[in-house]
Write an enzyme that holds these catalytic residues in place. Structure first.
Site, mmCIF file in Angstrom:
data_model
loop_
_atom_site.group_PDB
_atom_site.id
_atom_site.type_symbol
_atom_site.label_atom_id
_atom_site.label_comp_id
_atom_site.label_asym_id
_atom_site.label_seq_id
_atom_site.Cartn_x
_atom_site.Cartn_y
_atom_site.Cartn_z
ATOM 1 N N SER A 116 0.778 -1.277 -0.146
ATOM 2 C CA SER A 116 0.056 0.093 0.093
ATOM 3 C C SER A 116 0.763 1.267 -0.069
ATOM 4 O O SER A 116 0.253 2.386 -0.419
ATOM 5 C CB SER A 116 -0.878 -0.006 1.250
ATOM 6 O OG SER A 116 -0.478 -0.485 2.276
ATOM 7 N N HIS A 137 -3.671 -3.708 -5.441
ATOM 8 C CA HIS A 137 -4.005 -3.284 -4.038
ATOM 9 C C HIS A 137 -5.496 -3.587 -3.779
ATOM 10 O O HIS A 137 -6.401 -3.083 -4.055
ATOM 11 C CB HIS A 137 -3.400 -1.578 -4.037
ATOM 12 C CG HIS A 137 -3.635 -1.094 -2.558
ATOM 13 N ND1 HIS A 137 -4.473 0.181 -2.398
ATOM 14 C CD2 HIS A 137 -3.101 -1.396 -1.625
ATOM 15 C CE1 HIS A 137 -4.360 0.142 -0.988
ATOM 16 N NE2 HIS A 137 -3.618 -0.864 -0.652
ATOM 17 N N GLU A 149 -7.403 -1.674 -6.670
ATOM 18 C CA GLU A 149 -6.272 -0.731 -7.481
ATOM 19 C C GLU A 149 -5.304 -1.727 -8.380
ATOM 20 O O GLU A 149 -4.734 -2.277 -7.716
ATOM 21 C CB GLU A 149 -5.724 0.281 -6.926
ATOM 22 C CG GLU A 149 -6.744 1.415 -6.066
ATOM 23 C CD GLU A 149 -6.202 2.003 -4.970
ATOM 24 O OE1 GLU A 149 -6.665 3.252 -5.177
ATOM 25 O OE2 GLU A 149 -5.198 1.813 -4.475
ATOM 26 N N ASN A 187 -5.822 5.886 -1.057
ATOM 27 C CA ASN A 187 -5.439 6.222 0.426
ATOM 28 C C ASN A 187 -4.554 7.826 0.074
ATOM 29 O O ASN A 187 -4.259 8.432 1.021
ATOM 30 C CB ASN A 187 -3.968 5.203 0.683
ATOM 31 C CG ASN A 187 -4.439 4.027 1.248
ATOM 32 O OD1 ASN A 187 -5.667 3.912 1.655
ATOM 33 N ND2 ASN A 187 -3.625 3.200 1.208
HETATM 34 P P1 NAI Z 1 0.366 -9.396 8.391
HETATM 35 O O1 NAI Z 1 1.610 -9.197 9.175
HETATM 36 O O2 NAI Z 1 -0.749 -9.982 8.851
HETATM 37 O O3 NAI Z 1 1.054 -10.647 7.608
HETATM 38 C C1 NAI Z 1 2.065 -10.992 6.694
HETATM 39 C C2 NAI Z 1 2.435 -12.334 6.659
HETATM 40 O O4 NAI Z 1 3.570 -12.487 5.653
HETATM 41 C C3 NAI Z 1 2.630 -12.762 8.084
HETATM 42 O O5 NAI Z 1 2.020 -14.380 8.202
HETATM 43 C C4 NAI Z 1 4.454 -13.146 7.811
HETATM 44 O O6 NAI Z 1 4.862 -14.534 8.347
HETATM 45 C C5 NAI Z 1 4.593 -13.387 6.321
HETATM 46 N N1 NAI Z 1 5.964 -13.018 5.867
HETATM 47 C C6 NAI Z 1 6.766 -12.033 6.179
HETATM 48 N N2 NAI Z 1 7.641 -12.126 5.304
HETATM 49 C C7 NAI Z 1 7.507 -13.212 4.451
HETATM 50 C C8 NAI Z 1 8.455 -13.910 3.285
HETATM 51 N N3 NAI Z 1 9.589 -13.300 2.918
HETATM 52 N N4 NAI Z 1 7.773 -14.742 2.807
HETATM 53 C C9 NAI Z 1 6.592 -15.337 3.192
HETATM 54 N N5 NAI Z 1 6.050 -14.888 4.156
HETATM 55 C C10 NAI Z 1 6.128 -13.785 4.876
HETATM 56 O O7 NAI Z 1 0.123 -8.317 7.240
HETATM 57 P P2 NAI Z 1 -1.113 -7.784 6.366
HETATM 58 O O8 NAI Z 1 -1.640 -6.739 7.338
HETATM 59 O O9 NAI Z 1 -1.493 -9.063 5.664
HETATM 60 O O10 NAI Z 1 -0.284 -7.124 5.087
HETATM 61 C C11 NAI Z 1 0.563 -7.565 4.060
HETATM 62 C C12 NAI Z 1 0.642 -6.613 2.983
HETATM 63 O O11 NAI Z 1 -0.374 -6.086 2.514
HETATM 64 C C13 NAI Z 1 1.580 -5.647 3.505
HETATM 65 O O12 NAI Z 1 2.327 -5.297 2.372
HETATM 66 C C14 NAI Z 1 0.596 -4.726 3.553
HETATM 67 O O13 NAI Z 1 0.998 -3.144 3.742
HETATM 68 C C15 NAI Z 1 -0.492 -4.737 2.751
HETATM 69 N N6 NAI Z 1 -1.792 -4.187 2.803
HETATM 70 C C16 NAI Z 1 -2.342 -4.318 3.986
HETATM 71 C C17 NAI Z 1 -3.549 -3.806 4.304
HETATM 72 C C18 NAI Z 1 -4.435 -4.153 5.766
HETATM 73 O O14 NAI Z 1 -5.154 -3.284 6.066
HETATM 74 N N7 NAI Z 1 -3.841 -4.838 6.693
HETATM 75 C C19 NAI Z 1 -4.436 -3.125 3.293
HETATM 76 C C20 NAI Z 1 -3.871 -3.304 1.914
HETATM 77 C C21 NAI Z 1 -2.543 -3.731 1.909
#
Ligand code: NAI
Length: 369
Positions: A116, A137, A149, A187
């Site tokens: 994001s 996105h 997006e 955003n």
């Molecule tokens: P989260 O922290 O809930 O999940 C991330 C997961 O990725 C974790 O389970 C972690 O173990 C895993 N992980 C980390 N590095 C890794 C790697 N190198 N290889 C494989 N797995 C790996 O995070 P969330 O909130 O789901 O966000 C994920 C992405 O989505 C980020 O880029 C965030 O900016 C984006 N995003 C999040 C939103 C939200 O509201 N939470 C909305 C839109 C985008």
């Protein structure tokens, strides 16, 4: 059966797995953390069971969705995928390294990032096949939020964009093309909804008056109710991120009341106390129309600035803002309703009195012909 790969099974990744599996795709998913991998299917089963209990889903559909998801340990097992979407940690080095690993393993896949705040071009830079890299996105919660997006960078192939669009539309989403600019559409264009409200709060208006004014003109939630819902800390991080990415332009100024709220821990619903929460906004003040016009004029100006930078359309921005921020009308529909002279006059009056010189400078399309 077309295969979709999901990397990262946290909040967003599990939602993505659910979305595509429910749409009938074969989903292969993985996470670096073994505990997260092991809990993925039970977590999805739990989310689906809630929908079955509330009558929103049949148990057959729930079973079919679960059967479509395969959780794997290694990236090589993702190989049949036509589209791989990463939802891992929000760090450029991690995302770049992941895509460098994926490109030889998934020779036929479009590589999509759910970032994001990072630049899609920066993630693609230095890869062997930057043409396969795009941004997709999604919004949280993924299964419920209609908007996606779709972001290409300069080297993205049109075919990669088409494939990602088709597969995501087949999963029921509204896909809007967005430029590879900080905050993409939603955003970024959402910032004035909060920022201008915070400016007024800083000038001494009450959060309740400001929220009530917006609700009176048709907004479902006032700016402060929205901050309380999402969390003041999340809002401040998004504001500061954009402020830095846009070279500290005064349009993205992080106002003191937001910083103060975070410093004292009044983050909103999650801490039990926010700008408004647990109360509701009161009745609209006498000057509700003027308050709403001020916020709406800045929403229009931000959208018009983004439009001037290319890569999007007035319809695209309007649709994205209605679906992504739940606005009753998009910025260009607001412009149409008020007329350019009224928006122009409001912005000029604000620019004449602000200490933040340049905050209200008109986007080119708003300048008088
Ligand atoms: P989260 O922290 O809930 O999940 C991330 C997961 O990725 C974790 O389970 C972690 O173990 C895993 N992980 C980390 N590095 C890794 C790697 N190198 N290889 C494989 N797995 C790996 O995070 P969330 O909130 O789901 O966000 C994920 C992405 O989505 C980020 O880029 C965030 O900016 C984006 N995003 C999040 C939103 C939200 O509201 N939470 C909305 C839109 C985008």
């Amino acid at each position: 059966m077309t295969t979709i790969a999901i990397i990262g099974l946290g909040t967003m990744g599990l939602g993505l797995a659910q979305l595509y599996a429910a749409a009938g795709f074969a989903v292969r998913a993985t996470d670096a953390d073994a505990a997260i991998r092991d809990s993925a299917k039970p977590r999805l089963a739990e989310a689906l069971a809630l929908r079955v209990t509330s009558g929103k889903l049949t148990s057959d559909a729930s079973d079919a969705t679960l059967a479509n998801l395969t959780v794997t340990r290694d990236l090589a097992s993702l190989a049949p995928a036509s589209l791989a979407i990463e939802a891992i940690v929000e760090r450029l080095d991690a995302k770049h390294a992941l895509f460098a690993d994926l490109e030889p393993l998934l020779p036929g896949a479009v590589l999509a990032t759910n970032t994001s705040s990072l630049s899609v071009a920066a993630i693609a830079e230095g890869l062997r096949h930057p043409d396969r890299v795009i941004g997709l996105h999604f919004f949280n919660p993924v299964p419920a939020m209609k908007l996606v997006e779709l972001v290409g960078h300069k080297g993205t192939s049109p075919a990669a964009l088409t494939i990602a669009r088709q597969l995501t539309e087949a999963a029921g989403k509204t896909v809007i093309a967005a430029p590879d600019r900080p905050g993409f559409i939603v955003n970024r264009c959402a910032r004035p909804y909060y920022g201008e409200a915070l400016a007024m709060l800083d000038e001494g208006r009450s959060a309740s008056d400001i929220d009530a004014a917006m609700i009176a003109v048709g907004y479902r939630l006032g700016p402060f109710q929205l901050i309380d819902l999402i969390g003041a800390d999340i809002n401040l991080a998004a504001t500061e991120g954009l402020f830095a990415a846009m070279h500290h332009h005064p349009r993205y100024h992080p106002f003191l009341p937001l910083r103060r709220q975070v410093a004292i821990g009044n983050l909103g619903r999650k801490t039990g106390q926010g700008f408004i929460f647990p109360a509701d906004p009161g009745t609209a003040p006498k000057d509700a129309a003027a308050i709403a016009l001020r916020i709406e004029a800045t929403l229009v100006n931000e959208a018009a600035w983004l439009l001037s930078e290319g890569g999007t359309t007035t319809d695209g921005i309007d649709t994205a803002m209605k679906l992504g921020l739940n606005l009753p009308r998009g910025p260009f529909e607001i412009l149409e309703a008020h007329g350019a002279p009224k928006i122009r006059a409001k912005l000029a009056a604000l620019e004449a009195t602000t200490a933040l010189r340049g905050r209200y400078v008109l986007a080119p399309m708003l300048e008088a012909a």
